[in-house]
Scaffold this motif. Sequence first.
Motif, PDB file in Angstrom:
ATOM      1  N   GLY A  78       0.885  -0.927   0.099  1.00  0.00           N
ATOM      2  CA  GLY A  78       0.067   0.014  -0.128  1.00  0.00           C
ATOM      3  C   GLY A  78       0.903   1.175   0.154  1.00  0.00           C
ATOM      4  N   SER A  79       2.050   1.180   0.867  1.00  0.00           N
ATOM      5  CA  SER A  79       2.756   2.369   0.893  1.00  0.00           C
ATOM      6  C   SER A  79       3.379   2.662  -0.621  1.00  0.00           C
ATOM      7  CB  SER A  79       4.113   2.098   1.719  1.00  0.00           C
ATOM      8  OG  SER A  79       3.573   1.771   3.081  1.00  0.00           O
TER       9      SER A  79
ATOM     10  N   LEU B 286       0.799   4.003  -2.917  1.00  0.00           N
ATOM     11  CA  LEU B 286       0.510   5.432  -2.559  1.00  0.00           C
ATOM     12  C   LEU B 286       1.387   6.462  -2.773  1.00  0.00           C
ATOM     13  CD1 LEU B 286      -1.895   6.937  -1.076  1.00  0.00           C
ATOM     14  CD2 LEU B 286      -0.765   6.854   1.002  1.00  0.00           C
TER      15      LEU B 286
ATOM     16  N   LEU C 284      -5.873  -0.897  -0.782  1.00  0.00           N
ATOM     17  CA  LEU C 284      -5.872  -0.179   0.302  1.00  0.00           C
ATOM     18  C   LEU C 284      -5.265   1.167  -0.243  1.00  0.00           C
ATOM     19  CD1 LEU C 284      -6.006   0.554   3.276  1.00  0.00           C
ATOM     20  CD2 LEU C 284      -3.751  -0.443   3.824  1.00  0.00           C
ATOM     21  N   GLY C 285      -4.047   1.040  -0.964  1.00  0.00           N
ATOM     22  CA  GLY C 285      -3.326   2.168  -1.564  1.00  0.00           C
ATOM     23  C   GLY C 285      -4.263   2.801  -2.523  1.00  0.00           C
TER      24      GLY C 285
ATOM     25  N   ALA D   9      -7.648   2.784  -2.735  1.00  0.00           N
ATOM     26  CA  ALA D   9      -8.625   3.368  -2.028  1.00  0.00           C
ATOM     27  C   ALA D   9      -8.097   4.599  -1.202  1.00  0.00           C
ATOM     28  CB  ALA D   9      -9.288   2.497  -1.132  1.00  0.00           C
ATOM     29  N   CYS D  10      -7.045   4.650  -0.779  1.00  0.00           N
ATOM     30  CA  CYS D  10      -6.567   5.787  -0.021  1.00  0.00           C
ATOM     31  C   CYS D  10      -6.681   7.199  -0.722  1.00  0.00           C
ATOM     32  CB  CYS D  10      -5.454   5.686   0.788  1.00  0.00           C
ATOM     33  SG  CYS D  10      -5.674   4.518   2.399  1.00  0.00           S
ATOM     34  N   MET D  11      -5.807   6.489  -2.141  1.00  0.00           N
ATOM     35  CA  MET D  11      -5.562   7.895  -3.087  1.00  0.00           C
ATOM     36  C   MET D  11      -6.836   8.368  -3.524  1.00  0.00           C
ATOM     37  SD  MET D  11      -2.850   9.220  -4.032  1.00  0.00           S
ATOM     38  CE  MET D  11      -2.974  10.811  -5.488  1.00  0.00           C
TER      39      MET D  11
ATOM     40  N   MET E 254      -9.835   8.110  -2.094  1.00  0.00           N
ATOM     41  CA  MET E 254     -10.520   9.215  -1.277  1.00  0.00           C
ATOM     42  C   MET E 254      -9.901  10.600  -0.832  1.00  0.00           C
ATOM     43  SD  MET E 254     -11.241   6.147   1.727  1.00  0.00           S
ATOM     44  CE  MET E 254     -11.854   7.163   2.901  1.00  0.00           C
ATOM     45  N   ALA E 255      -8.510  10.547  -1.004  1.00  0.00           N
ATOM     46  CA  ALA E 255      -7.798  11.682  -0.769  1.00  0.00           C
ATOM     47  C   ALA E 255      -8.150  12.619  -2.074  1.00  0.00           C
ATOM     48  CB  ALA E 255      -6.372  11.555  -0.589  1.00  0.00           C
ATOM     49  N   SER E 256      -8.340  12.214  -3.133  1.00  0.00           N
ATOM     50  CA  SER E 256      -8.335  12.912  -4.443  1.00  0.00           C
ATOM     51  C   SER E 256      -9.693  13.519  -4.465  1.00  0.00           C
ATOM     52  CB  SER E 256      -8.193  12.027  -5.502  1.00  0.00           C
ATOM     53  OG  SER E 256      -6.623  11.670  -5.658  1.00  0.00           O
TER      54      SER E 256
END
Length: 395
Positions: free
Chosen positions: A31-32, A35, A338-339, A341-343, A345-347
């Motif tokens: 994920g890191s 991301l 996970l990576g 999804a985080c990107m 959501m942040a976008s």
Amino acid sequence: MIDLLVVCAKNIRRKKMRSLLTVLSIAIGVGSVVLISSIGNLGRYFISNELSSLGLDGLAISATAKAASKKLYPSDLEVIKSNTQVQEATPMMVKVSRARMRGLVAETVVWGIDQNARKVVALDLIHGRALSAADVSRSNPVCMVDERVAQAFYKRSNIVGKILTLDFMGNTQEYEIVGIVTSGSSLLQNMLVDYVPGFIYLPYTSMSAVSGQSGFDQIAVKLHSPDRSDIVAQSLITALERSSGQKSAFKAENLAQQKDKLNNMLNIVTLVLTIIAGVSLVVAGLGIMTVMIVSVNERTREIGIKKSIGANKRTIMLEFLLEAFTLSLAGGTAGCVLGMACMVMASILMGLPVLISLPMVGVSMGFSVVVGVLFGVYPAKLAAEMHPVDALRFE
């Protein structure tokens, strides 16, 4: 193979918490990587767009120290415009000045431009009108101001019709605000807010009259084909030298190359951060090895029984490699999801474009699986090489 898959699933379920933690460690590493690579893509996107929006994807022509006059003049502008590769060219003067309104004072950057500047530099008009050819030819005391200037003095964006006083080295002049613009993009503006409150744009003829400066600081050039910027730059320099009769008197800065350099720097930073994040995958691989060695020790008697009834080394080794593969594949898949999804959501929350490198996602997942299998070889080899009698004696 079906039997091996069934046994693999049972062994993973047997130690649910241990398996979950192993999968989680791989997921965090993958994920890191996903991301960080996505953030790098977003950074390159913004650098390209922001610099392009400020006109930094063309050429900047200026005089060198060897020039008889350290400035450029309207005749030089005409020489540049006569080149068929030039889409548009605009003169630019720049000075730092104090702006006064309502008894308030602010340091601002003042640009002297002509009516064509908006074709080269992004000046998005939000209120009023732009500078006209008549304003330039008549040296009218009018100006456009950046939205930040309006907010600083009036706490609102529309201040068309207000009078602004500028101080150029003791020479003051009042200007009527005819337009409000946003210069470039908000990101660079926010980065400069502590140093440059905002920009003010005058007809360059008006700026020359009050500041006493003749000539331009530089000429910004927009090309039809930015890919040919080096060739066109040399052609423009040659034409200017021929027109002025001076050698080595002019220089052309390829701003597109500067943008490329910034992109390359960001690529290097992204690569370094990705490698650092990739180290966590190696650590996760060591975790898989530790878990598998513990599993071999716990199942020593089971291995002895299987060997005593005919299981060969290949079957035993494949059983443990399949377990390592399953754990690493599950962790890699979870990490990619996970990576991303985080990107996403942040976008969405920040109103940014979603830029995810799918090749990097595939590489990250593949790397996690390879690391997991490689670190699972040693425990699998230990299990495969056990002697049945010794394994059966194990308590």
